[in-house]
Design a protein around this motif. Sequence first.
Motif, PDB file in Angstrom:
ATOM      1  N   GLU A  19       3.850  13.354  -3.084  1.00  0.00           N
ATOM      2  CA  GLU A  19       4.803  12.712  -2.238  1.00  0.00           C
ATOM      3  C   GLU A  19       4.430  11.571  -1.819  1.00  0.00           C
ATOM      4  OE1 GLU A  19       6.768  13.653   2.161  1.00  0.00           O
ATOM      5  OE2 GLU A  19       5.694  15.157   1.187  1.00  0.00           O
ATOM      6  N   GLU A  20       5.400  10.329  -2.086  1.00  0.00           N
ATOM      7  CA  GLU A  20       4.913   8.846  -1.965  1.00  0.00           C
ATOM      8  C   GLU A  20       5.387   8.482  -0.555  1.00  0.00           C
ATOM      9  OE1 GLU A  20       5.458   5.721  -4.971  1.00  0.00           O
ATOM     10  OE2 GLU A  20       7.278   5.686  -3.708  1.00  0.00           O
ATOM     11  N   THR A  21       4.558   7.774   0.057  1.00  0.00           N
ATOM     12  CA  THR A  21       4.849   7.167   1.265  1.00  0.00           C
ATOM     13  C   THR A  21       4.521   5.436   1.361  1.00  0.00           C
ATOM     14  OG1 THR A  21       4.855   9.256   2.465  1.00  0.00           O
ATOM     15  CG2 THR A  21       4.750   7.172   3.955  1.00  0.00           C
ATOM     16  N   GLU A  22       5.257   4.622   1.699  1.00  0.00           N
ATOM     17  CA  GLU A  22       4.731   3.438   2.070  1.00  0.00           C
ATOM     18  C   GLU A  22       4.035   3.278   3.155  1.00  0.00           C
ATOM     19  OE1 GLU A  22       6.141  -1.391   1.975  1.00  0.00           O
ATOM     20  OE2 GLU A  22       7.408   0.097   1.038  1.00  0.00           O
ATOM     21  N   ILE A  23       2.776   2.421   3.263  1.00  0.00           N
ATOM     22  CA  ILE A  23       2.199   2.485   4.555  1.00  0.00           C
ATOM     23  C   ILE A  23       1.853   0.987   4.847  1.00  0.00           C
ATOM     24  CG2 ILE A  23      -0.471   2.874   5.494  1.00  0.00           C
ATOM     25  CD1 ILE A  23       0.810   5.422   4.928  1.00  0.00           C
ATOM     26  N   ARG A  24       2.025   1.019   6.444  1.00  0.00           N
ATOM     27  CA  ARG A  24       1.689  -0.481   7.060  1.00  0.00           C
ATOM     28  C   ARG A  24       0.162  -0.568   7.683  1.00  0.00           C
ATOM     29  NH1 ARG A  24       5.965  -3.530   7.035  1.00  0.00           N
ATOM     30  NH2 ARG A  24       8.177  -2.651   6.378  1.00  0.00           N
ATOM     31  N   LEU A  25      -0.452  -1.231   7.437  1.00  0.00           N
ATOM     32  CA  LEU A  25      -2.045  -1.181   7.665  1.00  0.00           C
ATOM     33  C   LEU A  25      -2.245  -1.527   9.232  1.00  0.00           C
ATOM     34  CD1 LEU A  25      -3.578  -3.055   4.574  1.00  0.00           C
ATOM     35  CD2 LEU A  25      -3.433  -0.399   4.909  1.00  0.00           C
ATOM     36  N   GLU A  26      -1.138  -2.095   9.781  1.00  0.00           N
ATOM     37  CA  GLU A  26      -1.425  -2.236  11.569  1.00  0.00           C
ATOM     38  C   GLU A  26      -2.062  -1.247  12.000  1.00  0.00           C
ATOM     39  OE1 GLU A  26       1.212  -3.176   9.824  1.00  0.00           O
ATOM     40  OE2 GLU A  26       1.046  -5.470   9.696  1.00  0.00           O
ATOM     41  N   GLY A  27      -3.153  -1.393  12.796  1.00  0.00           N
ATOM     42  CA  GLY A  27      -3.652  -0.474  13.932  1.00  0.00           C
ATOM     43  C   GLY A  27      -4.606   0.515  13.204  1.00  0.00           C
ATOM     44  N   TYR A  28      -4.948   0.426  11.876  1.00  0.00           N
ATOM     45  CA  TYR A  28      -5.562   1.648  11.278  1.00  0.00           C
ATOM     46  C   TYR A  28      -7.137   1.281  11.432  1.00  0.00           C
ATOM     47  CZ  TYR A  28      -2.029   4.423   9.026  1.00  0.00           C
ATOM     48  OH  TYR A  28      -1.200   5.221   8.817  1.00  0.00           O
ATOM     49  N   VAL A  57       0.852  -0.960   0.005  1.00  0.00           N
ATOM     50  CA  VAL A  57      -0.278  -0.104   0.183  1.00  0.00           C
ATOM     51  C   VAL A  57       0.862   1.029   0.051  1.00  0.00           C
ATOM     52  CG1 VAL A  57      -1.968   1.311   1.275  1.00  0.00           C
ATOM     53  CG2 VAL A  57      -1.920  -1.156   1.222  1.00  0.00           C
ATOM     54  N   TYR A  58       0.768   2.236  -0.907  1.00  0.00           N
ATOM     55  CA  TYR A  58       1.265   3.282  -0.944  1.00  0.00           C
ATOM     56  C   TYR A  58       0.410   4.579  -1.072  1.00  0.00           C
ATOM     57  CZ  TYR A  58       5.392   0.707  -2.654  1.00  0.00           C
ATOM     58  OH  TYR A  58       6.507   0.025  -2.989  1.00  0.00           O
ATOM     59  N   TYR A  59       0.653   5.765  -0.323  1.00  0.00           N
ATOM     60  CA  TYR A  59      -0.226   6.747   0.059  1.00  0.00           C
ATOM     61  C   TYR A  59       0.812   8.000  -0.758  1.00  0.00           C
ATOM     62  CZ  TYR A  59      -1.354  11.158   1.953  1.00  0.00           C
ATOM     63  OH  TYR A  59      -1.798  12.585   2.085  1.00  0.00           O
ATOM     64  N   HIS A  60       0.080   8.408  -1.976  1.00  0.00           N
ATOM     65  CA  HIS A  60       0.689   9.214  -2.659  1.00  0.00           C
ATOM     66  C   HIS A  60      -0.100  10.950  -2.250  1.00  0.00           C
ATOM     67  CE1 HIS A  60       2.159   6.841  -6.214  1.00  0.00           C
ATOM     68  NE2 HIS A  60       3.076   6.758  -5.195  1.00  0.00           N
ATOM     69  N   MET A  61       0.440  11.391  -1.506  1.00  0.00           N
ATOM     70  CA  MET A  61      -0.011  12.723  -0.947  1.00  0.00           C
ATOM     71  C   MET A  61      -0.023  13.974  -1.972  1.00  0.00           C
ATOM     72  SD  MET A  61       0.847  15.148   2.417  1.00  0.00           S
ATOM     73  CE  MET A  61       2.058  16.161   1.706  1.00  0.00           C
ATOM     74  N   VAL A  62      -1.320  14.187  -2.335  1.00  0.00           N
ATOM     75  CA  VAL A  62      -1.449  15.135  -3.598  1.00  0.00           C
ATOM     76  C   VAL A  62      -1.774  16.700  -3.110  1.00  0.00           C
ATOM     77  CG1 VAL A  62      -2.352  15.468  -5.780  1.00  0.00           C
ATOM     78  CG2 VAL A  62      -2.175  13.282  -4.862  1.00  0.00           C
ATOM     79  N   LYS A  63      -0.998  17.677  -3.427  1.00  0.00           N
ATOM     80  CA  LYS A  63      -1.221  19.019  -3.187  1.00  0.00           C
ATOM     81  C   LYS A  63      -2.248  19.051  -4.281  1.00  0.00           C
ATOM     82  CE  LYS A  63       1.724  19.973  -0.162  1.00  0.00           C
ATOM     83  NZ  LYS A  63       1.416  20.202   1.310  1.00  0.00           N
ATOM     84  N   GLU A  64      -3.727  19.326  -4.009  1.00  0.00           N
ATOM     85  CA  GLU A  64      -4.855  19.418  -5.000  1.00  0.00           C
ATOM     86  C   GLU A  64      -4.743  20.766  -5.767  1.00  0.00           C
ATOM     87  OE1 GLU A  64      -8.492  17.264  -4.339  1.00  0.00           O
ATOM     88  OE2 GLU A  64      -7.586  16.616  -2.452  1.00  0.00           O
ATOM     89  N   THR A  65      -4.284  21.822  -5.248  1.00  0.00           N
ATOM     90  CA  THR A  65      -4.048  23.068  -6.234  1.00  0.00           C
ATOM     91  C   THR A  65      -3.039  23.005  -7.082  1.00  0.00           C
ATOM     92  OG1 THR A  65      -2.895  23.934  -4.451  1.00  0.00           O
ATOM     93  CG2 THR A  65      -5.189  24.328  -4.244  1.00  0.00           C
ATOM     94  N   THR A  66      -1.848  22.170  -7.006  1.00  0.00           N
ATOM     95  CA  THR A  66      -0.858  22.118  -7.822  1.00  0.00           C
ATOM     96  C   THR A  66      -0.676  20.743  -8.504  1.00  0.00           C
ATOM     97  OG1 THR A  66       0.695  21.492  -5.880  1.00  0.00           O
ATOM     98  CG2 THR A  66       0.414  23.987  -6.613  1.00  0.00           C
ATOM     99  N   TYR A  67      -0.987  19.595  -7.692  1.00  0.00           N
ATOM    100  CA  TYR A  67      -0.741  18.474  -8.018  1.00  0.00           C
ATOM    101  C   TYR A  67       0.668  17.766  -7.973  1.00  0.00           C
ATOM    102  CZ  TYR A  67      -5.462  16.785  -9.062  1.00  0.00           C
ATOM    103  OH  TYR A  67      -6.827  16.586  -9.072  1.00  0.00           O
TER     104      TYR A  67
END
Length: 358
Positions: free
Chosen positions: A267-276, A254-264
Amino acid sequence: MMQEMIDWIEDHLFDDFSLMNLGNDMGYSPFYCSFKFHRMAGITIKRYIALRKIYLSSIELKQTNQKTIDIAFKYGYSSQEAFTRTFKHIFGISPNAFRKNPQPLQSYVKLNMNGIKEGFRLDISQKLKIETLQSKIAGQFDQDILNILNGQMMYEEFYTQQLMGKSDYVPFNEAMCSNDTCSTIFSDEFNKIRASGHQVSLKDYEKITINTLKPLFEKQYKCIVLWFGDDMFCQMNLLTVLAYLKQMGYKGKVYYHMVKETTYDVEETEIRLEGYKEIYEQVLIQHRIPNVQLMPVMYQGIKLYLDYLKEDNEITAYIKKHLDKSQDDLLKHLFHLFPQYGLGDVQYLRIIKTIGEA
């Protein structure tokens, strides 16, 4: 005048702030400057300066090798301990922990009062960056990838720009920061509660939100990429999707791609699902801050969400002071001044109506 005050404050961020000096340079009384700034920006000058400094310090922690104590002194803190307390209060992580493992956080950019922009254009450089990220992931997982995008608008923009290549992609059409929810995500009970909260029929809710997610429910993917913004609205949606993936026992990447929605910018971050799943229940059902380490951007989103739930918050305070404005003007200013919440016109109109009827 307001923009001149903001420019003056930015030029003097590293000075000992003096409301008297600001007033002298602006040609107004210190009280009037303070009152006008708070009324127009929705926060106090002191709060604005504190948020700008702590955000700029995070950039230096990430991009330079300066000692933490030197950064603390540069940004006006009396000690490293005071800096650490403030940094952790804002971002939910200590400066040293952030420096060792930089993670996405919500930015506090300089206010711009000169014109309220509507819409945006996708910067070609960001389009290339998104395509590069997609190519990298496709190289690892072939085409066995699902991209989940925050909402129909992002979905349509990505579709128009053909950013996903041959990978599957779907929109998450929800607003989890509004209305009640339940523990088992996408269950019959969940769908009924959410439909009722949005004041739509169950059939319409399933058509808009559930049916568009069919690939998530029906296919087995090796990789899921979550494209969500850094605001409170997106973070509550992101939290719900992560909790669902944990609920279903998803074992892929699972990867989270954080998008600045005004500029697109992305930034990429790998996510571990434990605890969510537990975090989802604590935040969206029990309405409390989890006692576990979170991504700074999600920690910020949760704090904003819990403030947003209060009857009296910075948004309602601003609306109460500006009920004399036309609805269109008030909406434009709310979008412009409170982007960190990421609310849409439906949420704002509901708040305006409630306050107007009180």
